[in-house]
Design an enzyme around this catalytic site. Structure first.
Site, PDB file in Angstrom:
ATOM      1  N   HIS A   1       0.651  -1.304  -0.201  1.00 38.54           N
ATOM      2  CA  HIS A   1      -0.136   0.091   0.052  1.00 38.54           C
ATOM      3  C   HIS A   1       0.848   1.209  -0.054  1.00 38.54           C
ATOM      4  CE1 HIS A   1       0.734  -0.495   4.405  1.00 38.54           C
ATOM      5  NE2 HIS A   1       0.898   0.711   4.463  1.00 38.54           N
TER       6      HIS A   1
ATOM      7  N   HIS B   1      -5.875  -1.957   4.606  1.00 32.79           N
ATOM      8  CA  HIS B   1      -5.915  -0.946   3.517  1.00 32.79           C
ATOM      9  C   HIS B   1      -5.078  -1.242   2.519  1.00 32.79           C
ATOM     10  CE1 HIS B   1      -2.358  -0.561   6.055  1.00 32.79           C
ATOM     11  NE2 HIS B   1      -1.703   0.338   5.875  1.00 32.79           N
TER      12      HIS B   1
ATOM     13  N   HIS C   1       4.791   6.975   2.384  1.00 32.05           N
ATOM     14  CA  HIS C   1       5.602   5.863   2.348  1.00 32.05           C
ATOM     15  C   HIS C   1       4.762   5.134   1.370  1.00 32.05           C
ATOM     16  CE1 HIS C   1       3.005   4.543   5.813  1.00 32.05           C
ATOM     17  NE2 HIS C   1       2.992   3.502   5.134  1.00 32.05           N
TER      18      HIS C   1
ATOM     19  N   HIS D   1       1.107  -0.477  15.147  1.00 30.00           N
ATOM     20  CA  HIS D   1       0.232   0.756  14.731  1.00 30.00           C
ATOM     21  C   HIS D   1      -1.113   0.299  15.630  1.00 30.00           C
ATOM     22  CE1 HIS D   1       2.288   2.613  11.568  1.00 30.00           C
ATOM     23  NE2 HIS D   1       2.250   1.628  10.736  1.00 30.00           N
TER      24      HIS D   1
ATOM     25  N   TYR E   1       9.634   2.144   9.991  1.00 32.31           N
ATOM     26  CA  TYR E   1       9.895   2.988   8.864  1.00 32.31           C
ATOM     27  C   TYR E   1      11.273   3.190   8.722  1.00 32.31           C
ATOM     28  CZ  TYR E   1       4.771   3.520   9.046  1.00 32.31           C
ATOM     29  OH  TYR E   1       3.342   3.301   8.875  1.00 32.31           O
TER      30      TYR E   1
ATOM     31  N   GLU F   1       8.168   1.602   4.423  1.00 32.25           N
ATOM     32  CA  GLU F   1       7.553   0.722   5.659  1.00 32.25           C
ATOM     33  C   GLU F   1       7.795  -0.826   5.108  1.00 32.25           C
ATOM     34  OE1 GLU F   1       3.331   0.685   6.186  1.00 32.25           O
ATOM     35  OE2 GLU F   1       3.777   0.098   8.331  1.00 32.25           O
TER      36      GLU F   1
HETATM   37 FE   LIG Z   1       1.712   2.075   5.861  1.00 36.14          FE
END
Ligand SMILES: [Fe+2]
Length: 308
Positions: free
Chosen positions: A153, A200, A215, A247, A256, A266
């Protein structure tokens, strides 16, 4: 999926120096370097990916993202969504087949946050690298670096995130999986969108400038691999942003860091899943620290402010 958009297909990233960039994406992230095209762009894929490439590096004077592309089911879907994008009011441009090696016609369009996206239906399929699709072994033995399995993503920063959420939802069938809301200001601060079961496929954070790149993210097989990525970051003195951590949003396990041109990367593992009947997961802006870095529960100014 009801609009026939399947998944992220590729991202084209601008780099300042191609030689150091190729070494980073190939030897540190562990992507497979597939080839260099006649324009000097370099193509890569994660070893589990079916298509011929998913990352393209273009040498330029400033870093950032040129575009992110989404793969659709077939040519009829591509034509239908192209018309839908025109009707919605997007600037739409058709890029001929072969402009990216091995990729069919692409439909490029702009978005209210100032990012450029593309749709395509056809790309050469070269199969899972090193194992193929007949009696495939578990993994290839000669992977490098962090052994990134796939491009997963992008997180993008821009001003009108509600506009882009509406475009991607209503025209392309994305589902809002998670969001951050500031209820006092009645403002959506971040939006995480999916066209799949993933938490996502693309995400947005509200930011005053248009068209910014936070990112590109690559999936790893395990938390152990995220820790191993952290070791590699130290071994090779790669610029670290933050992690390894987890997260709150999506609950992925993450780290990251920056490529040599200053673009953030990431690598992550795990994370939540999303079915079409799932309600939107909402984090309150007052809990933003925990939403982004679940352990530290504090924001890092670099993470919020450094974009390319
Ligand atoms: Fe991400």
């Amino acid at each position: 999926m009801q609009k026939g958009v399947m998944r992220p297909g590729h991202v084209q990233i601008r780099v300042l120096d191609m030689e150091t960039a190729v070494a980073h994406y190939r030897d540190r992230l562990g992507l497979i370097h597939t080839h260099t095209d006649s324009q000097g762009r370099n193509y890569f894929k994660g070893w589990t990916e079916i298509d011929a490439f998913s990352v393209v590096l273009r040498e330029a004077d400033e870093p950032g993202m040129d575009f992110m592309a989404l793969k659709v089911l077939d040519a009829a879907t591509l034509a239908a969504r192209k018309q839908d994008l025109i009707d919605y009011g997007c600037q739409v441009e058709t890029i001929p087949a072969g402009e990216l090696d091995g990729c069919g016609e692409r439909v490029r369009f702009d978005s209210p946050t100032g990012h450029w996206f593309e749709l395509f239906a056809e790309k050469e399929q070269t199969g899972k690298w090193g194992v193929g699709d007949r009696n495939p072994d578990a993994w290839p033995e000669d992977l490098k670096g962090m052994k990134a399995t796939r491009f997963d993503h992008c997180l993008l920063y821009g001003d009108d995130i509600d506009g882009t959420v509406d475009l991607l939802s209503s025209v392309l069938g994305f589902q809002l999986a998670e969001q951050v809301r500031d209820e006092e200001a009645d403002l959506r601060v971040a939006a995480f969108l999916t066209v799949s079961m993933k938490a996502h496929d693309v995400a947005f954070v509200r930011h005053e400038e248009k068209g910014k790149f936070h990112h590109a993210s690559f999936y790893l097989s395990s938390w152990e691999d995220v820790l191993r990525a952290a070791d590699l970051i130290s071994m090779h003195d790669i610029a670290l942003d933050i992690g390894p951590t987890r997260h709150g949003l999506t609950h992925g396990q993450t780290i990251y860091f920056f490529d040599p041109s200053g673009n953030r990367n990431e690598v992550f593992s795990g994370g939540d899943y999303t079915y079409p009947d799932h309600p939107v997961v909402t984090w309150d802006a007052s809990q933003l620290g925990k939403a982004i870095f679940y352990h530290d529960r504090q924001l890092n100014e670099r993470f919020l402010g450094v974009v390319t």
